[in-house]
Design a protein around this motif. Structure first.
Motif, PDB file in Angstrom:
ATOM      1  N   LYS A   1      -0.451   4.789   4.602  1.00  0.00           N
ATOM      2  CA  LYS A   1      -1.390   3.860   5.249  1.00  0.00           C
ATOM      3  C   LYS A   1      -0.982   3.665   6.710  1.00  0.00           C
ATOM      4  CE  LYS A   1      -3.862  -0.506   4.881  1.00  0.00           C
ATOM      5  NZ  LYS A   1      -5.124   0.125   5.349  1.00  0.00           N
TER       6      LYS A   1
ATOM      7  N   GLY B   1      -6.579  -4.424   6.415  1.00  0.00           N
ATOM      8  CA  GLY B   1      -7.825  -5.108   6.775  1.00  0.00           C
ATOM      9  C   GLY B   1      -8.116  -6.249   5.820  1.00  0.00           C
ATOM     10  N   THR B   2      -7.818  -6.039   4.542  1.00  0.00           N
ATOM     11  CA  THR B   2      -8.043  -7.090   3.543  1.00  0.00           C
ATOM     12  C   THR B   2      -7.149  -8.297   3.829  1.00  0.00           C
ATOM     13  OG1 THR B   2      -8.418  -5.309   1.970  1.00  0.00           O
ATOM     14  CG2 THR B   2      -8.118  -7.520   1.047  1.00  0.00           C
TER      15      THR B   2
ATOM     16  N   HIS C   1       0.832  -1.200   0.000  1.00  0.00           N
ATOM     17  CA  HIS C   1       0.000   0.000   0.000  1.00  0.00           C
ATOM     18  C   HIS C   1       0.870   1.255   0.000  1.00  0.00           C
ATOM     19  CE1 HIS C   1      -3.160  -2.835   1.296  1.00  0.00           C
ATOM     20  NE2 HIS C   1      -3.995  -1.955   0.771  1.00  0.00           N
ATOM     21  N   HIS C   2       0.207   2.380  -0.202  1.00  0.00           N
ATOM     22  CA  HIS C   2       0.841   3.697  -0.205  1.00  0.00           C
ATOM     23  C   HIS C   2       1.512   4.015   1.146  1.00  0.00           C
ATOM     24  CE1 HIS C   2      -2.586   5.230   2.178  1.00  0.00           C
ATOM     25  NE2 HIS C   2      -3.265   4.326   1.495  1.00  0.00           N
TER      26      HIS C   2
HETATM   27  O1  LIG Z   1      -5.629   2.107   3.249  1.00  0.00           O
HETATM   28  C1  LIG Z   1      -5.864   1.773   2.057  1.00  0.00           C
HETATM   29  O2  LIG Z   1      -5.501   2.477   1.102  1.00  0.00           O
HETATM   30  C2  LIG Z   1      -6.596   0.533   1.810  1.00  0.00           C
HETATM   31  N1  LIG Z   1      -7.057  -0.120   2.847  1.00  0.00           N
HETATM   32  C3  LIG Z   1      -7.872  -1.279   2.826  1.00  0.00           C
HETATM   33  C4  LIG Z   1      -7.263  -2.376   3.680  1.00  0.00           C
HETATM   34  O3  LIG Z   1      -6.677  -2.066   4.741  1.00  0.00           O
HETATM   35  O4  LIG Z   1      -7.408  -3.548   3.345  1.00  0.00           O
HETATM   36  C5  LIG Z   1      -8.293  -1.708   1.460  1.00  0.00           C
HETATM   37  C6  LIG Z   1      -7.420  -1.306   0.320  1.00  0.00           C
HETATM   38  O5  LIG Z   1      -6.448  -2.280   0.092  1.00  0.00           O
HETATM   39  C7  LIG Z   1      -6.833   0.092   0.435  1.00  0.00           C
END
Ligand SMILES: O=C(O)C1=N[C@H](C(=O)O)C[C@H](O)C1
Ligand SMILES: NC(=O)C1=CN([C@@H]2O[C@H](COP(=O)(O)OP(=O)(O)OC[C@H]3O[C@@H](n4cnc5c(N)ncnc54)[C@H](OP(=O)(O)O)[C@@H]3O)[C@@H](O)[C@H]2O)C=CC1
Length: 255
Positions: free
Chosen positions: A152, A158-159, A148-149
Motif C-alpha cells: 500500500k 483513505g478510510t 494493510h498489505h
Molecule cells: O490500498 C488498499 O488496499 C485499500 N485502500 C483503501 C483505503 O486507503 O482506505 C480501502 C481499503 O482499506 C483497502
C-alpha cells in the motif's frame, strides 16, 4: 439497459476484482480495460490495453461509466477525460491531495462523479456509528489503527482519513498524533493514528475509545477485495444516468 463499464488499473489488485465482479452480473458489462503497462496481459478473458489509448477507447466503445482504482494523478487525468466525453466516473483511488479533490469536483460539474475511499458496506456502517460513540464518550482517549498489505502506497489510508473527519466532527479534539517514538506521553485530547503495513492484509480499521475504567473497540475487517469490487460495481450501476454532481458511496447505500 446494460451499463457499459470501462475499467482502469485493470491488472491491479482491485482492477482484476472489478472485472470479476462485473462478470458475475447481468446488468453491466466491461467494454474496455486499460492499464499503464499491459504487456499483452488479459484479465477475466478481456484484453488489457495501454492507457495511452484511453481517450480513443472512450469514443469507440462508448462506456456509460469508468471505474478507476489506480493512483491519484492518473485518476484525475481519467476524470478530466470522462468529463470531456460525457462519461460518468467512479473512483476508489485514495491518497488525493487538495488539488486532486478539486479536480474531481471540477469534473463533477460536467458529469456524475462518485468518489469513495472504501466501497465496503460495513465501513459505511462504521462511519455512521463512530460519531455517535464518540459523542457519547466525551473526554475519552481515541486511537485509530489501520492495517494493510505491504504494497500500500498511501498512509494513513483513505478510510482512516474519512473516519478521522467523522471523529473530529463529533468531539472536542486537540489534533492528530501520527505514531509515537521516544518520550512522548499521550497529550490530552489528541487522536493517535497508526498505520501498520504487513503481508497481504486486505484492510482493517479499528477505533479504540477508552478511559481508565472501560474501553470500546469498533473494528471493520475486510476478508477479501471482492467486497470492495462489489460495492464499486453497485456504485457504477447506480451512477449511470444520474445528473452531473459529486456523489458518495453513502448515497448508493442509502438509496
Ligand atoms: O490500498 C488498499 O488496499 C485499500 N485502500 C483503501 C483505503 O486507503 O482506505 C480501502 C481499503 O482499506 C483497502
Ligand atoms: N475504495 C476502496 O474500496 C479501495 C480503494 N483502494 C485504492 O485503490 C488504489 C489501487 O489499489 P490496488 O488495486 O491495490 O493497487 P495496485 O498497485 O494493485 O494496482 C494499481 C493499478 O493501477 C495502475 N496504475 C498505477 N499507477 C498508475 C499511473 N500513474 N497511471 C496509470 N495507471 C497506474 C497499475 O498499473 P501498472 O501495474 O500497469 O503499472 C495497476 O494496474 C489505491 O489508491 C488503493 O488505496 C484499494 C482497495 C479498496
Amino acid at each position: 439497459m446494460t451499463v457499459r463499464i470501462g475499467v482502469t488499473g485493470a491488472t491491479g489488485r482491485m482492477g482484476r476484482e472489478v472485472i470479476d465482479a462485473v462478470g458475475d452480473r447481468e446488468d453491466c458489462e466491461v467494454v474496455f480495460a486499460v492499464t499503464r503497462d499491459p504487456d499483452g496481459r488479459s484479465v477475466g478473458g478481456i484484453e488489457v490495453e495501454p492507457d495511452g489509448e484511453f481517450d480513443s477507447l472512450v469514443v469507440e466503445r462508448e462506456p456509460t461509466v469508468v471505474v478507476d482504482f489506480t493512483a491519484p494523478g492518473s485518476a484525475v487525468d481519467y476524470a478530466r477525460s470522462c468529463a470531456g466525453a460525457g462519461v460518468a466516473f467512479v473512483t476508489g483511488t485514495t491518497g488525493f491531495d487538495d488539488e486532486g479533490f478539486e479536480a474531481l469536483a471540477d469534473a463533477a460539474e460536467d458529469v456524475p462523479v462518485l468518489r469513495a475511499p472504501n466501497f465496503a458496506r460495513g465501513v459505511e456502517a462504521l462511519v455512521n456509528v463512530v460519531g455517535e460513540a464518540i459523542g457519547n464518550l466525551p473526554g475519552y482517549d481515541v486511537e485509530l489503527v489501520e492495517t494493510h498489505h505491504n504494497d500500500k502506497v498511501d498512509a494513513p489510508s483513505g478510510t482512516a482519513k474519512r473516519l478521522l473527519s467523522e471523529i473530529e466532527a463529533s468531539g472536542d479534539f486537540a489534533g492528530r498524533t501520527h505514531g509515537r517514538e521516544g518520550d512522548q506521553p499521550r497529550e490530552a485530547g489528541e487522536i493517535g493514528v497508526h498505520a501498520l503495513r504487513a503481508g497481504d492484509v486486505t484492510g482493517e480499521h479499528e477505533i479504540i475509545i477508552a478511559n481508565n475504567h472501560e474501553e470500546v473497540r469498533l473494528t471493520h475487517r475486510a476478508e477479501d477485495r471482492g467486497v470492495f469490487a462489489a460495492g464499486a460495481v453497485d456504485a457504477a450501476v447506480w451512477l449511470a444516468g444520474r445528473d452531473a454532481g459529486l456523489y458518495e458511496f453513502g448515497d448508493v447505500v442509502a438509496d
